[in-house]
Write an enzyme that holds these catalytic residues in place. Structure first.
Site, short mmCIF file in Angstrom:
data_model
loop_
_atom_site.label_atom_id
_atom_site.label_comp_id
_atom_site.label_asym_id
_atom_site.label_seq_id
_atom_site.Cartn_x
_atom_site.Cartn_y
_atom_site.Cartn_z
N GLU A 69 18.90 -27.73 -32.48
CA GLU A 69 19.29 -26.43 -31.89
C GLU A 69 18.44 -25.31 -32.46
OE1 GLU A 69 23.54 -25.72 -32.07
OE2 GLU A 69 24.02 -27.82 -31.64
N GLU A 116 29.71 -30.41 -36.45
CA GLU A 116 30.13 -29.43 -37.46
C GLU A 116 31.41 -29.83 -38.21
OE1 GLU A 116 30.01 -25.66 -35.34
OE2 GLU A 116 27.94 -25.99 -34.77
N ASN A 151 26.13 -33.92 -35.97
CA ASN A 151 25.26 -32.75 -35.78
C ASN A 151 25.88 -31.55 -36.50
OD1 ASN A 151 23.05 -31.51 -34.20
ND2 ASN A 151 24.66 -30.46 -33.03
N ASP A 208 16.45 -22.24 -33.59
CA ASP A 208 16.03 -20.87 -33.33
C ASP A 208 15.83 -20.18 -34.67
OD1 ASP A 208 18.83 -20.44 -33.81
OD2 ASP A 208 19.23 -20.15 -31.68
N HIS A 253 19.57 -23.51 -36.95
CA HIS A 253 19.71 -22.10 -36.58
C HIS A 253 19.30 -21.29 -37.80
CE1 HIS A 253 21.60 -22.84 -32.75
NE2 HIS A 253 22.49 -23.62 -33.30
O1 G3I Z 1 32.71 -18.99 -19.67
C1 G3I Z 1 33.08 -17.66 -20.11
C2 G3I Z 1 33.02 -16.67 -18.98
O2 G3I Z 1 33.98 -17.04 -18.01
C3 G3I Z 1 33.27 -15.28 -19.52
O3 G3I Z 1 33.10 -14.35 -18.50
C4 G3I Z 1 32.31 -14.94 -20.65
C5 G3I Z 1 32.60 -13.59 -21.28
O4 G3I Z 1 32.24 -13.55 -22.62
O5 G3I Z 1 32.42 -15.93 -21.65
C6 G3I Z 1 32.11 -17.22 -21.19
O6 G3I Z 1 32.23 -18.12 -22.26
C7 G3I Z 1 31.17 -18.07 -23.22
C8 G3I Z 1 30.55 -19.45 -23.31
O7 G3I Z 1 29.58 -19.48 -24.33
C9 G3I Z 1 29.88 -19.86 -22.00
O8 G3I Z 1 28.85 -18.95 -21.66
C10 G3I Z 1 31.78 -17.70 -24.57
O9 G3I Z 1 32.25 -16.36 -24.54
C11 G3I Z 1 30.74 -17.85 -25.66
O10 G3I Z 1 31.39 -17.70 -26.90
C12 G3I Z 1 30.12 -19.23 -25.60
O11 G3I Z 1 29.11 -19.28 -26.60
C13 G3I Z 1 28.57 -20.57 -26.86
C14 G3I Z 1 28.87 -20.96 -28.31
O12 G3I Z 1 28.28 -22.21 -28.59
C15 G3I Z 1 30.36 -21.07 -28.58
O13 G3I Z 1 30.58 -21.35 -29.92
C16 G3I Z 1 27.07 -20.50 -26.67
O14 G3I Z 1 26.78 -20.23 -25.30
C17 G3I Z 1 26.43 -21.82 -27.10
O15 G3I Z 1 25.04 -21.69 -27.07
C18 G3I Z 1 26.87 -22.13 -28.52
O16 G3I Z 1 26.30 -23.34 -28.92
C19 G3I Z 1 26.63 -23.78 -30.25
C20 G3I Z 1 26.55 -25.28 -30.23
O17 G3I Z 1 27.41 -25.81 -29.24
C21 G3I Z 1 26.91 -25.87 -31.59
N1 G3I Z 1 26.10 -25.28 -32.63
C22 G3I Z 1 26.10 -23.83 -32.67
C23 G3I Z 1 25.67 -23.27 -31.32
C24 G3I Z 1 25.55 -21.78 -31.38
O18 G3I Z 1 26.80 -21.18 -31.58
#
Ligand code: G3I
Length: 349
Positions: free
Chosen positions: A267, A161, A202, A269, A238
């Site tokens: 990715e 990104e 990516n 969806d 996405h």
């Molecule tokens: O690890 C913490 C946990 O300790 C806490 O209790 C919980 C409460 O919200 O949050 C957890 O962290 C989360 C993390 O995922 C792990 O599950 C974050 O809040 C959450 O924001 C994070 O989201 C991820 C996101 O990237 C962050 O930008 C998504 O799972 C993940 O699927 C997403 O993936 C991205 C790609 O890397 C890049 N392209 C876009 C894609 C979708 O956003």
């Protein structure tokens, strides 16, 4: 192919047990069929899914993950906050769990991601860096992480990104401190650490021809001309029903191929405003069919990865309140019309 089918029988049994079902089972729809991975392999492609560590305790989930796909990607486990939470202190536990799973299930691994502006540890974002300091930190991170996974990784999303919607560079910590050369440096260091991994840039919203994908096209041309080790462009895909299908996807994939690069849908969806209904699910299925067909039409489009396979573990509802139902299987692991549509695109009736 046989390997997948055998594992699918086990997967179906596991889902049946987990569902406690004697009647219709979520997986029954495809228990005698070949998997998406089998179908993709017939076309020389892979079909993958993202996954995340917390979900791996769900055995009905891992049964399908391990059988239907021949490539997996850690949704979070290899990002900087997870892999280098303190300066120079590396934690491989989350990433290794996914790499071990891939090995157990005979899957390849799309590793994700080395250089991004999100999910960075506080020690990196809470202070100012000189260019020399940050360069050294970035180099150590890339060399150490890529070396750790050397031999286990099919491809790395090296930089994620990097551009804004209008095709200008995103003003990240990396860009602001190091200038645009951080991208070539990152690719070179990753290649040094694992010469066999395919190295990708990516991004999202680059499925169609437009200012943002044009920026990647120009950058890829430049990098190739300079002999920088860049092997592929990842189009995240996405997508959202309310914003329209990227009709120039196939042309866009083709122009990157002509630069000598692989492409992949990394990715995928297709979200929708909730609640889902038959009409929206039918349109979503058309989109999954079309994007699969677009990849198959372009020789160097090497494969498709969905950003997890079931709505149960999709990132969408948390990030886009009121939207969801974005994946080919619903929250109860029942295949949706999109699942049949993907199979159809692979030539199955
Ligand atoms: O690890 C913490 C946990 O300790 C806490 O209790 C919980 C409460 O919200 O949050 C957890 O962290 C989360 C993390 O995922 C792990 O599950 C974050 O809040 C959450 O924001 C994070 O989201 C991820 C996101 O990237 C962050 O930008 C998504 O799972 C993940 O699927 C997403 O993936 C991205 C790609 O890397 C890049 N392209 C876009 C894609 C979708 O956003």
């Amino acid at each position: 192919m046989r390997k997948h089918r055998l594992r699918l029988v086990v997967a179906v049994a596991a889902v049946l047990v987990a569902a406690g079902a004697g009647t219709a089972s979520p997986a029954q729809a495809h228990d005698t069929q070949s998997t998406l991975a089998d179908l993709a392999e017939r076309h020389g492609r892979y079909f993958g899914s993202a996954t995340d560590n917390p979900e791996l305790t769900d055995t009905a989930y891992t049964a399908v993950l391990g059988s239907e796909f021949d490539m997996i990607t850690p949704g979070n486990g290899m990002k900087w906050y997870a892999s280098e939470p303190e300066p120079g202190v590396f934690d491989w536990s989350a990433g290794d769990e996914i790499a071990d799973l891939a090995r157990r299930d005979h899957q390849r691994l799309r590793a994700h991601t080395l250089v991004w502006h999100n999910q960075l540890p506080g020690w990196l974002t809470d202070r100012e860096w000189t260019a020399d300091e940050l360069r050294a930190v970035l180099k150590r991170h890339i060399l150490t992480e890529v070396r750790h996974y050397r031999g286990k990784v099919y491809s790395w999303d090296v930089v994620n990104e990097a551009f804004n919607e209008d095709g200008t560079y995103r003003e990240t910590l990396w860009y602001k401190t190091l200038g645009p050369g951080y991208i070539a440096d990152a690719l070179r260091w990753a290649h040094q650490a694992d010469p066999h991994a395919k190295l990708y840039l990516n991004d999202y919203n680059i499925e169609a021809v437009g200012p943002k994908s044009d920026a990647y096209y120009r950058l890829a041309q430049d990098l190739r001309a300079q002999g920088v080790p860049l092997h592929g462009i990842g189009l995240q895909a996405h997508l959202a029903l309310q914003y329209g299908y990227p009709a120039t996807l196939e042309d866009n994939l083709r122009r990157f191929s002509r630069l000598g690069l692989d492409t992949a849908l990394t990715e995928v969806d297709v979200r929708m405003p909730l609640p889902a209904d038959a009409e929206k699910l039918a349109e979503q299925a058309d989109w999954y069919r079309d994007l699969t067909a677009a990849c198959l039409a372009v020789r160097r489009c090497v494969g498709i990865t969905v950003w997890d396979w079931t709505d149960k573990y999709s990132w969408i509802p948390a990030f886009f309140p009121g939207e969801g139902a974005a994946l080919p299987w619903d929250e109860e692991f029942r295949p949706k019309p999109a699942y049949a549509a993907i199979r159809q695109a692979f030539g199955e009736r």
